[in-house]
Design a protein around this motif. Sequence first.
Motif, PDB file in Angstrom:
ATOM      1  N   VAL A  97       0.834  -1.201   0.000  1.00 14.92           N
ATOM      2  CA  VAL A  97       0.000   0.000   0.000  1.00 14.92           C
ATOM      3  C   VAL A  97       0.872   1.256   0.000  1.00 14.92           C
ATOM      4  N   THR A  98       1.863   1.287   0.892  1.00 14.71           N
ATOM      5  CA  THR A  98       2.720   2.470   0.976  1.00 14.71           C
ATOM      6  C   THR A  98       3.533   2.653  -0.309  1.00 14.71           C
ATOM      7  N   ALA A  99       4.066   1.538  -0.835  1.00 12.70           N
ATOM      8  CA  ALA A  99       4.880   1.634  -2.048  1.00 12.70           C
ATOM      9  C   ALA A  99       4.056   2.198  -3.199  1.00 12.70           C
ATOM     10  N   ALA A 101       1.307   3.995  -2.908  1.00 12.24           N
ATOM     11  CA  ALA A 101       0.932   5.376  -2.587  1.00 12.24           C
ATOM     12  C   ALA A 101       2.055   6.337  -2.962  1.00 12.24           C
ATOM     13  N   MET A 102       3.293   5.985  -2.568  1.00 12.18           N
ATOM     14  CA  MET A 102       4.427   6.861  -2.870  1.00 12.18           C
ATOM     15  C   MET A 102       4.664   6.946  -4.377  1.00 12.18           C
ATOM     16  N   GLU A 103       4.523   5.789  -5.021  1.00 12.07           N
ATOM     17  CA  GLU A 103       4.812   5.716  -6.453  1.00 12.07           C
ATOM     18  C   GLU A 103       3.851   6.579  -7.268  1.00 12.07           C
ATOM     19  N   TYR A 104       2.561   6.441  -6.995  1.00 11.15           N
ATOM     20  CA  TYR A 104       1.571   7.096  -7.851  1.00 11.15           C
ATOM     21  C   TYR A 104       1.168   8.476  -7.367  1.00 11.15           C
ATOM     22  N   ARG A 105       1.759   8.908  -6.239  1.00 11.08           N
ATOM     23  CA  ARG A 105       1.519  10.251  -5.750  1.00 11.08           C
ATOM     24  C   ARG A 105       1.933  11.284  -6.815  1.00 11.08           C
ATOM     25  N   ARG A 106       2.882  10.896  -7.656  1.00 11.45           N
ATOM     26  CA  ARG A 106       3.369  11.801  -8.711  1.00 11.45           C
ATOM     27  C   ARG A 106       2.287  12.178  -9.706  1.00 11.45           C
ATOM     28  N   GLU A 107       1.265  11.349  -9.803  1.00 14.18           N
ATOM     29  CA  GLU A 107       0.162  11.680 -10.707  1.00 14.18           C
ATOM     30  C   GLU A 107      -0.953  12.404  -9.947  1.00 14.18           C
ATOM     31  N   TYR A 109      -2.650  13.640  -5.838  1.00 15.95           N
ATOM     32  CA  TYR A 109      -3.183  12.964  -4.651  1.00 15.95           C
ATOM     33  C   TYR A 109      -4.513  12.263  -4.939  1.00 15.95           C
ATOM     34  N   MET A 113      -2.376   8.901  -6.204  1.00 18.39           N
ATOM     35  CA  MET A 113      -2.322   8.171  -4.941  1.00 18.39           C
ATOM     36  C   MET A 113      -3.690   7.607  -4.559  1.00 18.39           C
ATOM     37  N   MET A 117      -3.549   3.573  -4.760  1.00 19.55           N
ATOM     38  CA  MET A 117      -2.896   3.152  -3.529  1.00 19.55           C
ATOM     39  C   MET A 117      -3.066   1.646  -3.269  1.00 19.55           C
ATOM     40  N   LEU A 118      -4.242   1.128  -3.588  1.00 20.46           N
ATOM     41  CA  LEU A 118      -4.511  -0.287  -3.279  1.00 20.46           C
ATOM     42  C   LEU A 118      -4.309  -1.198  -4.493  1.00 20.46           C
ATOM     43  N   ILE A 120      -1.916  -2.883  -5.725  1.00 21.29           N
ATOM     44  CA  ILE A 120      -1.224  -4.158  -5.518  1.00 21.29           C
ATOM     45  C   ILE A 120      -1.933  -4.982  -4.443  1.00 21.29           C
TER      46      ILE A 120
END
Lengths: 146, 116, 335
Positions: A97-99, A101-107, A109, A113, A117-118, A120
């Motif tokens: 979840v965290t990975a 969230a951090m990864e797709y935050r670039r696109e 919030y 994100m 976020m979910l 995976i």
Amino acid sequence: MRPQEYQQLVQQNLPPRPVLKNTLWAFVVGGLICTVGQVILSLVPFFEPSKTGSAAITLAAMILIGSLLTGFGVYDELAEVGGAGAAIPITGFANTVTAAAMEYRREGYLQGMGAKMLIIASPVITYGILVSFIVALIKSLILGVL
Amino acid sequence: MQYLIAFLVGGAICALAQLILDTTKYTPTHVLVATVSLGAVLQGLGLYEPFQEFAGAGALVPVSGFGSSITKGMLAEAKSFGWYGLFTGTFEITGLGLAASIVFSTAITLFRKPQR
Amino acid sequence: MGNNRVGIQTIAFSRQPRIASSYTIVGPLEGKGPYALEFQEILPDDTLQQKTPEKTERLMLEMAIEKTLQQNDTKISDVQFYIAGDLLNQIISSCFSARTYPIPFLGVYGACSTFCEALGLGAIMLQGDFADQVLIGTASHYQTAERQFRYPIEMNIQHHGTNHHTVTGAAAALLNLGTEGPRITHATFGSIVDWGLKDANDMGSAMAPAAFSTLKQHLIDTGRKIEDYDLILTGDLGKQGSKMLKILLSHENYTGLERIQDGGASIYSDQQKTGAGGSGSACVAVMTLGYLKNKLNSSKVKRVLILATGALLSATSSLQGDSIPCIAHGIALEA
């Protein structure tokens, strides 16, 4: 050489998986994560005596640990060594979840994100619910609860 | 003693999963879903709770505990409220795991970026 | 048959276009590898203070182009075509990098073989007198490729011996008919080869038949042997793919296999834990324009063949169970 022959040749020439080593590391890493969980589980009752409560607090604490280790870039390194030992505990769930969230935050919030976020963790949640629903339905019918 | 049991049981679940990953064509997602489903089924059979009684965190921390908790919540609410309890019970216990993951992850995302 | 063709798939360049100038940039991990000294610039970190890795990749490509032009004292207006490609969907790094240049832009895609595709097309334009100078470029970034083709960076994944690690880097080259730099003598563009391999975690094995097919055709067309080349640099087969290529070659009794070196398998050291080795469109590009060009310039080697391979899969196609179509393009260079 025909493609089928080549496919067989590839299978014969794959680098050997260190199965024993991987299994052992998965055992150690997974075991240690569960031991950390046990330490928390044993300490929690001092301020939260109820059984459900202490289990809940323990899980929340493990999720926090998993998320933090992900944030600091440690969890993926742990998984390189531990494999399933890092993926199967709830800390691994938190990691996905965290990975994400951090990864797709670039696109953004919302669409990044928020939406992904979910991405995976979703199969675990989806099939967890579907299988549980079937199990609970059957059991409720058998017990005559419904 | 309880620490040792947690270590051994938790480790054994992970080792078994790794063994399946390394010797079959299944992906980590397959194995995770299988573990969760197994937890749900064992809960339905009434086996997961005695198992958790024995293994403590060794049964609670692996994701099989997630599956068992969903089933447990559904069964409990079905008992209290009837058929719609099967739906409302979904997140009775596991809501915590989901909410905690989302809240903590969002908090961390505010401060950290993926590295390498 | 055209005058500049030999055999079935090979083009012979009678005017022998040259790589007049070039520039290579790599990330910090590649900068710690065994070929670090061959690259012109090693980035201190892989972000370049950009908000996203996509922006970093784009910036690296733009930097490589600027430096390539500077080195040859060329203004962009003296260049007729800019040909570029990268790994990202809609080849955004290349398209966006072309925004600042008021010259015709051609985007190409060949996954990790993109560089050779661009190099060959550029040479054809010069040979055919369609241009005086052609600029080519490519870039890739570990993070952008990882998130597009695989998983979030920080996710728990155990990598295996057949996994590749995408090279963070960019390379650009200016081609013309001048007197400086290595000459492009032949180009053999490959056809798609798909031998039914499906494992996206083992692209080396999937690409080896493509490399084999193009190499074989190149040797037949030119009437050469492997021994006629001082070095054959394959692109991104990795350790596993190189092994499979050598098996395929020795199966048909080719000799001189020790002259074949793989860019992906070389760019990282074994201690860097990068599985089968590097991949990504920048990998063979930086190895060619860095390592190989240095060797040609210092006359350590006289004649080389670059054989860049590409696995033309997408995240969607592999989830849908499709096999991996692969390609390889060969370019012969002489000092």
